[in-house]
Design an enzyme around this catalytic site. Structure first.
Site, PDB file in Angstrom:
ATOM      1  N   THR A 114     -32.354  16.194  -7.610  1.00  0.00           N
ATOM      2  CA  THR A 114     -32.107  15.359  -6.581  1.00  0.00           C
ATOM      3  C   THR A 114     -31.473  15.918  -5.504  1.00  0.00           C
ATOM      4  O   THR A 114     -30.889  17.243  -5.491  1.00  0.00           O
ATOM      5  CB  THR A 114     -30.996  14.516  -7.206  1.00  0.00           C
ATOM      6  OG1 THR A 114     -30.217  13.767  -6.130  1.00  0.00           O
ATOM      7  CG2 THR A 114     -30.015  15.281  -7.948  1.00  0.00           C
ATOM      8  N   TYR A 138     -22.646  13.570 -10.958  1.00  0.00           N
ATOM      9  CA  TYR A 138     -24.120  13.502 -11.253  1.00  0.00           C
ATOM     10  C   TYR A 138     -24.980  14.766 -10.594  1.00  0.00           C
ATOM     11  O   TYR A 138     -25.671  15.298 -11.245  1.00  0.00           O
ATOM     12  CB  TYR A 138     -24.437  12.060 -10.380  1.00  0.00           C
ATOM     13  CG  TYR A 138     -26.070  11.894 -10.450  1.00  0.00           C
ATOM     14  CD1 TYR A 138     -26.991  12.001 -11.375  1.00  0.00           C
ATOM     15  CD2 TYR A 138     -26.697  12.052  -8.749  1.00  0.00           C
ATOM     16  CE1 TYR A 138     -28.485  11.855 -10.999  1.00  0.00           C
ATOM     17  CE2 TYR A 138     -27.819  12.048  -8.740  1.00  0.00           C
ATOM     18  CZ  TYR A 138     -28.748  11.838  -9.822  1.00  0.00           C
ATOM     19  OH  TYR A 138     -29.960  11.742  -9.650  1.00  0.00           O
TER      20      TYR A 138
END
Ligand code: UDP
Length: 321
Positions: A114, A138
């Site tokens: 990501t 995250y």
């Protein structure tokens, strides 16, 4: 050649499965169905299991020549409130997967990473050489897995592609799969719902950013373009190409207001909305420099924001029927 798609009943994994099949690969899905859906796995062989059930995972890996790893929690806000859950699934679960791959002799790993690994970038567009300084659990969990891959490459000869997604959106053009998160937190599906009588009005998170119209800018990439990059990355590894990290984006940013305008144009309906405060942790602009992916893979995102919104709209209408 069989490819194991872990998290294959989820949003991006189910699109990758279809593109793999179109390119002639056999596909085996592995999913615990915690956020995935059996319906999205229709037409594929599916093993239901946890990544930590290493015996079951090893059996699936022994039948495969490569693995794509999509099984992770992916809500930034939730990761701040419950980091333990993120580290358990994304880090401990990720390591279980990686170690099982090593033990079963599987050497090609495509990883769903990501742009959150970059944190708040000093400049946009963002290149792969920008420092990785995630600002939430995250992003930290994804960076950990990237670094584990790098170490396993050096030590054990495992080869990988860490694919750093920008904003995945849109749906399969054939209508077989699409986004069905619960709760839904992403801009495009929420803006589409706000254009229907069922949906709540859209909250625009901040209109005082230092951007042309005051709203945040993101690089929205069609999920099928993303899936096609996975297949190209896999083919690169299978040809003997080096391990790599690549940004997957279009190189073009769109503001929240531009997305709302696109939704109104495509649906022919007004998006009910309210301008609200900023959401914690949202950088003003995140846009990829996708040059390396183009150079290494000969891949470029082909689909526009209009195609993203129109396929997502078709999917929403189909799933509401
Ligand atoms: N956004 C918004 N309202 C929403 C959801 C998102 O204004 O209900 C904005 C958000 O601040 C960001 C952009 O839309 O600038 C994309 O957010 P999303 O959650 O879809 O993806 P993210 O960039 O967080 O991965």
């Amino acid at each position: 050649m069989k490819v194991l798609v872990v998290g294959g009943a989820g949003y991006i994994g189910s699109h990758a499965a279809r593109v793999l099949r179109r390119h002639g690969f056999d596909v085996l899905l592995y999913d615990n169905l915690s956020t995935g859906h059996v319906a999205l796995a229709k037409g594929f062989e599916l093993v239901v299991g946890e990544v930590t059930e290493t015996g079951k995972l090893a059996d699936a890996m022994k039948r495969s020549q490569a693995v794509m790893h999509f099984a992770a929690h992916a809500y930034v806000g939730e990761s701040v409130k419950d980091p333990r859950r993120y580290f358990r699934n994304n880090v401990e679960g990720g390591l279980a997967l990686l170690n099982t791959a090593l033990e079963t002799g599987l050497r090609n790993v495509i990883f769903s990473s990501t742009c959150a690994v970059y944190g708040i970038p000093a400049q946009v567009p963002i290149s792969e050489d920008a420092p990785r300084q995630p600002v939430n659990p995250y992003g930290v969990s994804k960076l950990f897995f990237e670094q584990a891959l790098e170490a396993y490459d050096v030590a054990y000869g495992l080869r990988f592609a860490s694919l750093r997604y920008f904003n995945a959106a849109g749906a399969d053009e054939a209508g077989e799969t699409g986004e069905c998160h619960d709760p839904e937190t992403h801009l495009i599906p929420l803006a589409l719902r706000a254009a229907t009588e069922h949906g709540a009005p859209l909250q625009v998170f901040g209109s005082d950013y230092p951007t042309a119209d005051g709203t945040c800018i993101r690089d929205y990439i069609h999920v099928t373009d993303l899936a096609e990059a996975h297949v190209k990355a896999l083919e690169h590894l299978l040809r003997g190409g080096n391990s790599m990290a690549l940004n997957l984006g279009t190189g073009r940013g769109h503001s929240v207001k531009e997305v709302i305008t696109a939704v109104e144009t495509i649906t022919g309906k007004r998006v009910r909305m309210q301008l609200g405060p900023r959401r914690a942790g949202d950088p003003p602009a995140l846009v990829a420099d996708p040059g390396r992916a183009e150079g290494v893979l000969g891949w470029k995102a082909k689909r526009s924001l209009a195609e993203i919104v129109s396929t997502a709209w078709q999917w929403l209408q189909r799933s509401q029927r």
